[in-house]
Scaffold this motif. Structure first.
Motif, PDB file in Angstrom:
ATOM      1  N   ILE A 156       0.759  -1.531   0.181  1.00 39.69           N
ATOM      2  CA  ILE A 156       0.428  -0.076   0.416  1.00 39.69           C
ATOM      3  C   ILE A 156       0.635   1.093   0.063  1.00 39.69           C
ATOM      4  CG2 ILE A 156       0.493  -0.197   2.670  1.00 39.69           C
ATOM      5  CD1 ILE A 156      -2.706   1.312   1.885  1.00 39.69           C
ATOM      6  N   GLY A 157       0.264   2.164  -1.250  1.00 40.67           N
ATOM      7  CA  GLY A 157       1.086   3.197  -0.633  1.00 40.67           C
ATOM      8  C   GLY A 157       0.056   4.479  -1.197  1.00 40.67           C
ATOM      9  N   SER A 158       0.452   5.842  -1.059  1.00 43.65           N
ATOM     10  CA  SER A 158      -0.028   7.179  -1.189  1.00 43.65           C
ATOM     11  C   SER A 158      -0.185   8.015  -2.315  1.00 43.65           C
ATOM     12  CB  SER A 158      -0.982   7.810  -0.119  1.00 43.65           C
ATOM     13  OG  SER A 158       0.573   8.370   0.477  1.00 43.65           O
ATOM     14  N   THR A 159      -0.438   8.886  -2.868  1.00 43.24           N
ATOM     15  CA  THR A 159      -0.556  10.156  -3.490  1.00 43.24           C
ATOM     16  C   THR A 159       0.534  11.125  -2.683  1.00 43.24           C
ATOM     17  OG1 THR A 159      -2.379   9.609  -5.073  1.00 43.24           O
ATOM     18  CG2 THR A 159      -0.555  11.983  -4.560  1.00 43.24           C
ATOM     19  N   GLU A 160      -0.007  10.631  -0.994  1.00 39.08           N
ATOM     20  CA  GLU A 160       1.163  11.865  -0.290  1.00 39.08           C
ATOM     21  C   GLU A 160       2.323  11.649  -0.246  1.00 39.08           C
ATOM     22  OE1 GLU A 160      -3.389  13.050  -0.132  1.00 39.08           O
ATOM     23  OE2 GLU A 160      -2.245  10.984  -0.077  1.00 39.08           O
ATOM     24  N   ALA A 161       2.212   9.842   0.109  1.00 36.99           N
ATOM     25  CA  ALA A 161       4.000   9.595   0.203  1.00 36.99           C
ATOM     26  C   ALA A 161       4.549   8.736  -0.766  1.00 36.99           C
ATOM     27  CB  ALA A 161       3.228   7.708   0.680  1.00 36.99           C
ATOM     28  N   LEU A 162       3.897   9.576  -2.047  1.00 37.45           N
ATOM     29  CA  LEU A 162       4.366   8.910  -3.483  1.00 37.45           C
ATOM     30  C   LEU A 162       4.484   7.641  -4.365  1.00 37.45           C
ATOM     31  CD1 LEU A 162       5.903  10.839  -5.710  1.00 37.45           C
ATOM     32  CD2 LEU A 162       7.678  10.512  -4.970  1.00 37.45           C
ATOM     33  N   HIS A 163       4.757   6.571  -3.499  1.00 30.06           N
ATOM     34  CA  HIS A 163       4.391   4.879  -3.417  1.00 30.06           C
ATOM     35  C   HIS A 163       4.416   4.371  -2.180  1.00 30.06           C
ATOM     36  CE1 HIS A 163       5.388   1.710  -6.546  1.00 30.06           C
ATOM     37  NE2 HIS A 163       5.314   2.895  -7.079  1.00 30.06           N
ATOM     38  N   ILE A 164       4.824   3.102  -2.517  1.00 32.46           N
ATOM     39  CA  ILE A 164       4.956   1.892  -1.435  1.00 32.46           C
ATOM     40  C   ILE A 164       5.488   2.251  -0.012  1.00 32.46           C
ATOM     41  CG2 ILE A 164       4.452  -0.348  -0.761  1.00 32.46           C
ATOM     42  CD1 ILE A 164       3.804  -0.963  -3.841  1.00 32.46           C
ATOM     43  N   PHE A 165       4.825   1.761   0.443  1.00 30.52           N
ATOM     44  CA  PHE A 165       5.050   2.534   2.200  1.00 30.52           C
ATOM     45  C   PHE A 165       5.189   0.735   3.122  1.00 30.52           C
ATOM     46  CE2 PHE A 165       1.582   5.015   2.638  1.00 30.52           C
ATOM     47  CZ  PHE A 165       0.552   3.977   3.124  1.00 30.52           C
ATOM     48  N   LEU A 166       4.248   0.551   2.673  1.00 29.94           N
ATOM     49  CA  LEU A 166       4.103  -1.138   3.526  1.00 29.94           C
ATOM     50  C   LEU A 166       3.447  -2.394   2.370  1.00 29.94           C
ATOM     51  CD1 LEU A 166       0.802  -0.622   6.317  1.00 29.94           C
ATOM     52  CD2 LEU A 166       3.591  -0.235   6.348  1.00 29.94           C
ATOM     53  N   SER A 167       4.854  -3.280   2.549  1.00 26.13           N
ATOM     54  CA  SER A 167       4.640  -4.149   1.559  1.00 26.13           C
ATOM     55  C   SER A 167       4.964  -5.221   1.799  1.00 26.13           C
ATOM     56  CB  SER A 167       6.158  -3.639   0.468  1.00 26.13           C
ATOM     57  OG  SER A 167       5.637  -4.743  -0.521  1.00 26.13           O
ATOM     58  N   ASN A 168       4.820  -6.572   1.237  1.00 23.43           N
ATOM     59  CA  ASN A 168       5.287  -8.099   1.083  1.00 23.43           C
ATOM     60  C   ASN A 168       6.492  -8.539   0.533  1.00 23.43           C
ATOM     61  OD1 ASN A 168       2.674 -10.005   2.471  1.00 23.43           O
ATOM     62  ND2 ASN A 168       1.559  -9.168   1.126  1.00 23.43           N
ATOM     63  N   ARG A 169       7.089  -9.204   0.728  1.00 23.55           N
ATOM     64  CA  ARG A 169       8.711  -9.505   0.215  1.00 23.55           C
ATOM     65  C   ARG A 169       8.857  -9.907  -0.674  1.00 23.55           C
ATOM     66  NH1 ARG A 169       8.302  -5.212   3.457  1.00 23.55           N
ATOM     67  NH2 ARG A 169      10.176  -3.919   5.374  1.00 23.55           N
ATOM     68  N   ILE A 170       9.588 -10.211  -1.222  1.00 16.21           N
ATOM     69  CA  ILE A 170       9.963 -11.227  -1.561  1.00 16.21           C
ATOM     70  C   ILE A 170      10.921 -12.506  -1.408  1.00 16.21           C
ATOM     71  CG2 ILE A 170      11.492 -12.538  -3.906  1.00 16.21           C
ATOM     72  CD1 ILE A 170      12.126  -9.655  -5.086  1.00 16.21           C
ATOM     73  N   GLY A 171      10.295 -13.711  -1.309  1.00 22.14           N
ATOM     74  CA  GLY A 171      10.379 -14.958  -0.526  1.00 22.14           C
ATOM     75  C   GLY A 171       9.605 -15.042   1.254  1.00 22.14           C
ATOM     76  N   ASP A 172       8.878 -13.914   1.151  1.00 20.40           N
ATOM     77  CA  ASP A 172       7.515 -13.676   2.582  1.00 20.40           C
ATOM     78  C   ASP A 172       6.983 -13.172   2.317  1.00 20.40           C
ATOM     79  OD1 ASP A 172       7.567 -13.534   4.994  1.00 20.40           O
ATOM     80  OD2 ASP A 172       8.688 -11.730   5.932  1.00 20.40           O
ATOM     81  N   ILE A 173       6.331 -13.304   2.137  1.00 26.13           N
ATOM     82  CA  ILE A 173       4.739 -13.108   1.299  1.00 26.13           C
ATOM     83  C   ILE A 173       3.459 -14.056   2.181  1.00 26.13           C
ATOM     84  CG2 ILE A 173       2.992 -13.093  -0.020  1.00 26.13           C
ATOM     85  CD1 ILE A 173       4.594 -13.495  -2.250  1.00 26.13           C
ATOM     86  N   ARG A 174       2.952 -13.050   3.071  1.00 28.17           N
ATOM     87  CA  ARG A 174       1.393 -13.478   4.190  1.00 28.17           C
ATOM     88  C   ARG A 174      -0.290 -12.885   3.567  1.00 28.17           C
ATOM     89  NH1 ARG A 174       2.198 -13.787  10.089  1.00 28.17           N
ATOM     90  NH2 ARG A 174       4.145 -14.403   9.474  1.00 28.17           N
ATOM     91  N   ALA A 175      -0.386 -13.861   2.914  1.00 26.45           N
ATOM     92  CA  ALA A 175      -1.494 -13.445   1.746  1.00 26.45           C
ATOM     93  C   ALA A 175      -2.372 -13.268   2.448  1.00 26.45           C
ATOM     94  CB  ALA A 175      -2.131 -14.334   0.854  1.00 26.45           C
ATOM     95  N   GLY A 176      -3.033 -12.313   1.842  1.00 24.60           N
ATOM     96  CA  GLY A 176      -4.324 -11.473   2.491  1.00 24.60           C
ATOM     97  C   GLY A 176      -3.484  -9.584   3.404  1.00 24.60           C
ATOM     98  N   SER A 177      -2.445  -9.638   4.000  1.00 25.85           N
ATOM     99  CA  SER A 177      -2.000  -9.075   4.279  1.00 25.85           C
ATOM    100  C   SER A 177      -1.013  -7.385   3.355  1.00 25.85           C
ATOM    101  CB  SER A 177      -0.687  -9.297   5.355  1.00 25.85           C
ATOM    102  OG  SER A 177       0.087  -9.500   4.592  1.00 25.85           O
ATOM    103  N   SER A 178      -0.626  -6.782   3.723  1.00 24.20           N
ATOM    104  CA  SER A 178       0.124  -5.667   3.323  1.00 24.20           C
ATOM    105  C   SER A 178       1.730  -5.761   2.999  1.00 24.20           C
ATOM    106  CB  SER A 178      -0.554  -4.274   3.444  1.00 24.20           C
ATOM    107  OG  SER A 178      -2.005  -3.751   2.650  1.00 24.20           O
ATOM    108  N   GLY A 179       1.690  -6.433   4.621  1.00 24.44           N
ATOM    109  CA  GLY A 179       3.083  -7.014   4.729  1.00 24.44           C
ATOM    110  C   GLY A 179       3.249  -6.473   5.441  1.00 24.44           C
TER     111      GLY A 179
END
Length: 520
Positions: free
Chosen positions: A322-345
């Protein structure tokens, strides 16, 4: 070197364009566009020519330049050409109505409009109502214009290919983006010279591990904050390449582009991933996505069933964030090799996040509250909106307007927008949780859940459901879907009302506009 606050020269065009040429990448392809391959040196020349063309129009420091451009090389050249002379480019959505463009131009007080020919044709009759506009530069294949506009191609070809960057600093304004709020007029979000480099270093390099070997393709358009990084400053900042597609990102177009240009990183949104999965299943076709090493999703929460199905079809992971226009891009994320499906990481390196109650007090794990984040890519503020700035920017912290909880392991779980959350029987209910449950039913293609007040002034969940092709609405199916949710979630969370519709209202980025469903 930390340039913050010490007034040294810093210009984003130098970082993202000139440095690539200086380090020997001049002959490398920067942009794949239709049958064109534009090298970094050619792009640098175009950037410099646009900058010199603007200077000839007496455009300089902090003058605003509105960009009504499709995803084409002219967009990128105009964006960085403006920044290089210290002007402020403002990309805007190319799918809006004439009244919206009148608002963008007058609100921003832009002196120059760089616009594709067909878009200018839609608004040229309003020319006298653009209060501050002095010059119109039209991207066109035709040589002559009867409306005193400037032909982009001729304008660029006449301009010099050499240009020194303006003496802007780390904290100077660089560009604006207009946010797409659910209600009210869009807000001009002011981003600074350093913001793109921060987002590049924090997310593209540390989470996506982007390098010079990467070729990106973004279904989300450049005029959106998400697409601007995906399709422009991420690949350019890494010394890689980008693929530009001006057309609408329909599943068949997207598959065709991936097979043709063989990108390594693909950026989509949840509704597109759902449509692509459905397109394959409906048509019984297979596509070669073997060039991709990772896929990314943002815009809204990616349903876990999409993650599992995509992996099953292509053996590819989708990193939801998830990101936002105000933050410019993604600030919460799942990782390569570390995905918790349904979460924003988890929190992206370089950012901090907290879940707080209505008084700003941090909440313990597993309690739903407001998500606040801070980081160096967060905007300077909104243009000309003093009260809104006080509500949204809490010192170093940005109030995102999203409801979240964080679990004991540090994974963040999206629960809807602050104005989308439902309080059923005094308990917060996430519409996203109900939607994800319904999406697991084999008959459901898309769904949006809102709260509807009943005769007793109590809120109850209502689901708008789009069925897969060949499935027909019925009372029996309505009952079946309600029982399906009851078996998966706490009983009070099931949708009391289900309405079958042909299509959900969405923004141009594919976000579901629940507020339109609330007003009927």
């Amino acid at each position: 070197m930390d340039l913050r606050g010490i007034g040294l020269q810093y210009n984003a065009s130098t970082k993202f364009i000139d440095e690539n040429v200086n380090k020997g990448l001049g002959s490398k392809v920067a942009i794949y566009y239709k049958d064109e391959k534009i090298t970094y040196k050619q792009l640098q020349d175009q950037v410099n020519q646009v900058g010199n063309g603007l200077k000839q129009l007496d455009i300089g420091l902090e003058s605003r330049v509105l960009l009504m451009c499709y995803d084409t090389p002219e967009f990128i050249a105009s964006f960085f050409g403006s920044i290089k002379i210290g002007a402020v480019p403002i990309p805007v959505n190319t799918m809006m109505q004439p009244a919206d463009y009148e608002y963008f131009l007058n609100n921003s007080r832009a002196k120059v409009l760089i616009v594709h020919e067909d878009l200018w044709a839609k608004i040229s009759h309003l020319r006298k109502r653009f209060l501050y506009l002095e010059h119109i530069v039209v991207i066109s294949q035709h040589d002559n214009h009867s409306d005193n506009s400037i032909n982009y191609r001729e304008w660029v070809e006449r301009a010099d290919r050499e240009l020194d960057a303006a003496r802007t600093s780390y904290d100077d304004p660089a560009f604006w983006l207009f946010s797409s709020g659910s209600t009210g007029n869009p807000k001009g979000v002011i981003h600074l010279q350093h913001d793109m480099e921060c987002a590049l270093n924090n997310y593209a390099k540390k989470v996506l591990k982007m390098t010079e070997n990467d070729i990106t393709f973004s279904a989300s358009k450049l005029f959106f904050a998400y697409g601007l990084g995906n399709g422009m400053y991420f690949p350019l900042g890494a010394g890689g390449s980008t693929i530009l597609m001006p057309e609408r990102p329909l599943p068949e177009n997207v598959f065709e582009i991936i097979e043709k240009y063989k990108p390594t990183v693909f950026f989509g949104v949840p509704t597109l991933y759902g449509s692509m999965i459905n397109f394959m299943e409906r048509n019984g076709k297979t596509f070669d996505l073997s060039s991709l090493r990772i896929c990314v999703s943002a815009g809204e929460a990616l349903p876990a069933p999409y993650i599992r199905k995509w992996k099953e079809l292509f053996n590819l992971d989708i990193l939801d964030g998830i990101g936002s226009t105000e933050a410019l891009h993604i600030f919460l994320s799942n990782r390569i090799g570390d995905i918790r499906a349904g979460s924003s990481g988890q929190v992206v390196p370089g950012y901090e996040a907290k879940i707080a109650n209505e008084h700003g007090i941090p909440l313990p794990p597993n309690e739903i509250g407001d998500l606040l984040i801070k980081g160096d890519s967060v905007a300077h503020g909104y243009w000309n909106l003093h009260e809104e700035n006080k509500r949204k920017f809490y010192g170093e912290w940005l109030f995102t307007g999203d409801k979240y909880y964080v679990d004991e392991d540090g994974y963040y779980w999206y629960c809807g927008r602050s104005d989308d959350m439902l309080k059923v029987g005094g308990i917060w209910v996430s519409p996203i949780e109900i939607e994800n449950s319904l999406l697991q039913h084999e008959a459901v293609l898309e769904v949006a859940v809102i709260g509807e007040t009943n005769d007793h002034n109590l809120v109850q969940p209502k689901a708008y459901v789009v069925l897969k092709q060949g499935v027909h609405p019925s009372k029996e199916l309505e009952i079946e879907l309600k029982e399906f949710v009851k078996r998966q979630l706490a009983p009070y969370k099931y949708p009391r009302i289900i309405e079958f519709i042909d299509e959900l209202p969405k923004t141009a980025t594919g976000k579901i506009q629940r507020f339109k469903l609330r007003v009927g």
